[in-house]
Design a protein around this motif. Structure first.
Motif, PDB file in Angstrom:
ATOM      1  N   GLY A 158       0.807  -1.219   0.000  1.00  0.00           N
ATOM      2  CA  GLY A 158       0.000   0.000   0.000  1.00  0.00           C
ATOM      3  C   GLY A 158       0.836   1.262   0.000  1.00  0.00           C
ATOM      4  O   GLY A 158       1.988   1.294  -0.458  1.00  0.00           O
ATOM      5  N   PHE A 159       0.260   2.306   0.566  1.00  0.00           N
ATOM      6  CA  PHE A 159       0.841   3.653   0.595  1.00  0.00           C
ATOM      7  C   PHE A 159       2.268   3.664   1.144  1.00  0.00           C
ATOM      8  O   PHE A 159       3.180   4.185   0.519  1.00  0.00           O
ATOM      9  CB  PHE A 159      -0.089   4.534   1.458  1.00  0.00           C
ATOM     10  N   PHE A 160       2.493   3.087   2.322  1.00  0.00           N
ATOM     11  CA  PHE A 160       3.796   3.244   2.965  1.00  0.00           C
ATOM     12  C   PHE A 160       4.826   2.212   2.494  1.00  0.00           C
ATOM     13  O   PHE A 160       6.024   2.461   2.532  1.00  0.00           O
ATOM     14  CB  PHE A 160       3.672   3.200   4.493  1.00  0.00           C
TER      15      PHE A 160
ATOM     16  N   LYS B 137       3.987  -0.503  12.604  1.00  0.00           N
ATOM     17  CA  LYS B 137       3.209   0.051  13.714  1.00  0.00           C
ATOM     18  C   LYS B 137       1.831   0.396  13.174  1.00  0.00           C
ATOM     19  O   LYS B 137       1.722   0.569  11.952  1.00  0.00           O
ATOM     20  CB  LYS B 137       3.882   1.268  14.339  1.00  0.00           C
TER      21      LYS B 137
ATOM     22  N   TYR C  90      -8.135   5.781   5.386  1.00  0.00           N
ATOM     23  CA  TYR C  90      -8.633   5.008   6.537  1.00  0.00           C
ATOM     24  C   TYR C  90      -8.412   5.752   7.856  1.00  0.00           C
ATOM     25  O   TYR C  90      -9.091   5.487   8.846  1.00  0.00           O
ATOM     26  CB  TYR C  90      -7.985   3.608   6.583  1.00  0.00           C
TER      27      TYR C  90
ATOM     28  N   ASN D  84       9.907   3.504  13.355  1.00  0.00           N
ATOM     29  CA  ASN D  84      11.044   4.142  12.689  1.00  0.00           C
ATOM     30  C   ASN D  84      11.359   5.549  13.170  1.00  0.00           C
ATOM     31  O   ASN D  84      12.430   6.063  12.896  1.00  0.00           O
ATOM     32  CB  ASN D  84      10.797   4.180  11.178  1.00  0.00           C
TER      33      ASN D  84
ATOM     34  N   ASP E 264      -0.114  -9.007  -1.754  1.00  0.00           N
ATOM     35  CA  ASP E 264      -1.194  -8.077  -1.377  1.00  0.00           C
ATOM     36  C   ASP E 264      -2.494  -8.721  -1.821  1.00  0.00           C
ATOM     37  O   ASP E 264      -2.571  -9.283  -2.916  1.00  0.00           O
ATOM     38  CB  ASP E 264      -1.022  -6.699  -2.029  1.00  0.00           C
ATOM     39  N   ARG E 265      -3.502  -8.611  -0.971  1.00  0.00           N
ATOM     40  CA  ARG E 265      -4.776  -9.233  -1.347  1.00  0.00           C
ATOM     41  C   ARG E 265      -5.468  -8.424  -2.454  1.00  0.00           C
ATOM     42  O   ARG E 265      -6.399  -8.928  -3.072  1.00  0.00           O
ATOM     43  CB  ARG E 265      -5.677  -9.386  -0.127  1.00  0.00           C
TER      44      ARG E 265
HETATM   45  N1  LIG Z   1       6.153   4.064  10.184  1.00  0.00           N
HETATM   46  C1  LIG Z   1       5.626   5.066   9.488  1.00  0.00           C
HETATM   47  O1  LIG Z   1       6.235   6.131   9.415  1.00  0.00           O
HETATM   48  C2  LIG Z   1       4.314   4.859   8.806  1.00  0.00           C
HETATM   49  C3  LIG Z   1       3.767   5.814   7.939  1.00  0.00           C
HETATM   50  C4  LIG Z   1       2.550   5.512   7.312  1.00  0.00           C
HETATM   51  C5  LIG Z   1       1.916   4.309   7.564  1.00  0.00           C
HETATM   52  N2  LIG Z   1       2.469   3.429   8.446  1.00  0.00           N
HETATM   53  C6  LIG Z   1       1.821   2.170   8.811  1.00  0.00           C
HETATM   54  O2  LIG Z   1       1.941   1.265   7.733  1.00  0.00           O
HETATM   55  C7  LIG Z   1       0.830   0.369   7.721  1.00  0.00           C
HETATM   56  C8  LIG Z   1       0.208   0.398   6.331  1.00  0.00           C
HETATM   57  O3  LIG Z   1      -0.301   1.700   6.120  1.00  0.00           O
HETATM   58  P1  LIG Z   1      -0.668   2.204   4.644  1.00  0.00           P
HETATM   59  O4  LIG Z   1      -1.070   3.621   4.806  1.00  0.00           O
HETATM   60  O5  LIG Z   1       0.418   1.839   3.710  1.00  0.00           O
HETATM   61  O6  LIG Z   1      -1.994   1.329   4.376  1.00  0.00           O
HETATM   62  P2  LIG Z   1      -2.636   0.931   2.972  1.00  0.00           P
HETATM   63  O7  LIG Z   1      -4.051   0.625   3.260  1.00  0.00           O
HETATM   64  O8  LIG Z   1      -2.297   1.953   1.926  1.00  0.00           O
HETATM   65  O9  LIG Z   1      -1.848  -0.398   2.584  1.00  0.00           O
HETATM   66  C9  LIG Z   1      -2.060  -1.636   3.210  1.00  0.00           C
HETATM   67  C10 LIG Z   1      -2.024  -2.708   2.134  1.00  0.00           C
HETATM   68  O10 LIG Z   1      -2.088  -3.980   2.785  1.00  0.00           O
HETATM   69  C11 LIG Z   1      -2.944  -4.834   2.045  1.00  0.00           C
HETATM   70  N3  LIG Z   1      -3.447  -5.862   2.964  1.00  0.00           N
HETATM   71  C12 LIG Z   1      -4.214  -5.688   4.062  1.00  0.00           C
HETATM   72  N4  LIG Z   1      -4.436  -6.868   4.675  1.00  0.00           N
HETATM   73  C13 LIG Z   1      -3.786  -7.811   3.955  1.00  0.00           C
HETATM   74  C14 LIG Z   1      -3.631  -9.214   4.087  1.00  0.00           C
HETATM   75  N5  LIG Z   1      -4.193  -9.894   5.100  1.00  0.00           N
HETATM   76  N6  LIG Z   1      -2.871  -9.866   3.185  1.00  0.00           N
HETATM   77  C15 LIG Z   1      -2.306  -9.200   2.144  1.00  0.00           C
HETATM   78  N7  LIG Z   1      -2.432  -7.863   1.964  1.00  0.00           N
HETATM   79  C16 LIG Z   1      -3.155  -7.180   2.855  1.00  0.00           C
HETATM   80  C17 LIG Z   1      -4.014  -3.897   1.487  1.00  0.00           C
HETATM   81  O11 LIG Z   1      -4.656  -4.461   0.349  1.00  0.00           O
HETATM   82  C18 LIG Z   1      -3.212  -2.643   1.160  1.00  0.00           C
HETATM   83  O12 LIG Z   1      -2.731  -2.633  -0.163  1.00  0.00           O
HETATM   84  C19 LIG Z   1      -0.125   0.871   8.812  1.00  0.00           C
HETATM   85  O13 LIG Z   1      -0.018   0.026   9.944  1.00  0.00           O
HETATM   86  C20 LIG Z   1       0.338   2.294   9.097  1.00  0.00           C
HETATM   87  O14 LIG Z   1       0.109   2.717  10.432  1.00  0.00           O
HETATM   88  C21 LIG Z   1       3.656   3.674   9.045  1.00  0.00           C
END
Ligand SMILES: NC(=O)c1ccc[n+]([C@@H]2O[C@H](COP(=O)([O-])OP(=O)(O)OC[C@H]3O[C@@H](n4cnc5c(N)ncnc54)[C@H](O)[C@@H]3O)[C@@H](O)[C@H]2O)c1
Length: 344
Positions: A12-14, A96, A165, A124, A35-36
């Motif tokens: 996903g995004f991060f 996290k 979200y 991080n 990724d699902r």
């Molecule tokens: N450490 C940081 O600085 C930082 C910054 C942003 C986000 N995050 C964390 O990163 C995590 C992801 O955030 P995001 O914004 O990228 O979310 P997102 O929703 O953009 O991405 C999550 C991805 O995981 C996939 N997914 C979910 N459940 C799954 C499963 N069981 N099997 C396979 N794929 C699955 C989804 O389809 C999606 O593409 C969160 O926990 C968020 O808090 C951390």
């Protein structure tokens, strides 16, 4: 030494930052992704040239020989995926927030400990170079033992467009952002015995709280204030800078906006620019966070290679997640919350 063969779950995004970082790191590479959502799998697989792709994590573990897995999904899937990694004997990094509840997180730590596999939470923020610079000053003894800290993150940056979200959960700023700032407070001032918290929702378009103020007693005797806001419009938007004030018996540290570090201590006053480097793939204002992703992933490779415990191991992160739970409980009750009881 053979390169560690990893897989990343959650494209996903991060995760894009994590994949860029893996490319920069010697000694490890990502051989498969999962990724699902087939669209995310295709987009990210094509962008990073990863041919081995799975829509199901169970199929990934069955089909690949892995030295580690990097779990970058959102919190609801973390327990299931970490326990799956433990069952397959695969060391895991988990994004996290570690888990939706402390009980889940404790079970995840136990599952990995029982299986004898390393577990690191991708916490991080403490790896950001300006935060590491503050830690280095503390370690030098320049300001003497700290008795007060303020760790502050105030912004009006629109985080919802990249992470929609975040606008919909009952919990927002403490669980998503405050968790990092609370971890920095632990990193700089040590473990916490008591938390008092207040929260508010200023933005009417979101479900959770976007302002939180926490007062903490550290076991060292120091007091800190951790304050977070996504409702603070400032002349120059500071996102995603964490600002720090620490007072010690012999001096003070100030990390101010613009990555300006001022230390007044035993050897006088010194001002330095502790701006993070702008990596080739990074973009402002995220470069601070992006650099820390490389740092924490390098740390993971070092730990796996040397058999050492990651600084933000699952066991360590229970203490940060307990601060999140304590802050929500304290904001609801308006009473101080003891950490001991939560960590039993
Ligand atoms: N450490 C940081 O600085 C930082 C910054 C942003 C986000 N995050 C964390 O990163 C995590 C992801 O955030 P995001 O914004 O990228 O979310 P997102 O929703 O953009 O991405 C999550 C991805 O995981 C996939 N997914 C979910 N459940 C799954 C499963 N069981 N099997 C396979 N794929 C699955 C989804 O389809 C999606 O593409 C969160 O926990 C968020 O808090 C951390």
């Amino acid at each position: 030494m053979a390169e560690l063969r990893g897989a990343l779950i959650g494209c996903g995004f991060f995760a894009v930052n994590q994949l860029h970082a893996w490319r920069d790191i010697e000694g490890a590479s990502i051989a498969a992704i999962c990724d699902r959502d087939p669209d995310r799998l295709r987009i990210v697989g094509d962008q990073f040239g990863v041919a081995r792709r799975y829509t199901d994590a169970a199929a990934l573990f069955a089909g690949e020989r892995l030295d580690f897995v990097d779990i970058a999904t959102t919190a609801p899937s973390h327990r299931m995926l970490v326990e799956m990694a433990a069952q397959h004997g695969v060391p895991a990094i988990c994004q996290k927030p570690f888990a939706p509840t402390l009980a889940d997180a404790k079970a995840m730590v136990k599952a990995c400990a029982d299986a004898g596999v390393p577990l690191m939470v991708h916490e991080n923020f403490r790896w950001q170079s300006p935060i590491q610079a503050v830690r280095t000053v503390l370690d030098s003894g320049e300001i003497g033992p700290p008795f007060f800290g303020r760790i502050s993150f105030r912004s009006a940056y629109d985080v919802f467009s990249g992470q929609p979200y975040l606008a919909t959960g009952k919990r927002f700023i403490i669980e998503d952002l405050g968790i990092h700032i609370l971890d920095i407070a632990r990193f700089l001032l040590g473990d916490v015995s008591t938390v008092t918290a207040r929260t508010a929702r200023i933005n009417p378009g979101i479900a959770g709280e976007d302002v939180a103020t926490m007062l903490m007693d550290h076991t060292s005797g120091a007091t800190s204030v951790v304050d977070c806001s996504y409702a603070s419009k400032l002349a120059t938007e500071p996102f995603p800078e964490t600002l720090i004030e620490i007072d010690g018996s012999d001096g003070t540290i100030r990390l101010a906006q613009g990555y300006r570090l001022t230390v007044t201590g035993r050897s006088g006053t010194a001002v330095s620019d502790v701006s993070p480097p702008l990596l080739a793939w990074a973009s402002r204002p995220w470069h601070n966070i992006q650099e820390s992703v490389v740092a924490i992933q390098k740390h993971w490779v070092d730990c796996l290679t040397n058999g050492t415990e990651p600084a933000t191991s699952g066991a360590d992160n229970l203490k940060t997640l307990a601060l999140v739970e304590a802050a929500y409980a304290g904001a609801a009750s308006r009473e101080p919350v003891q950490l001991d009881a939560l960590l039993k």
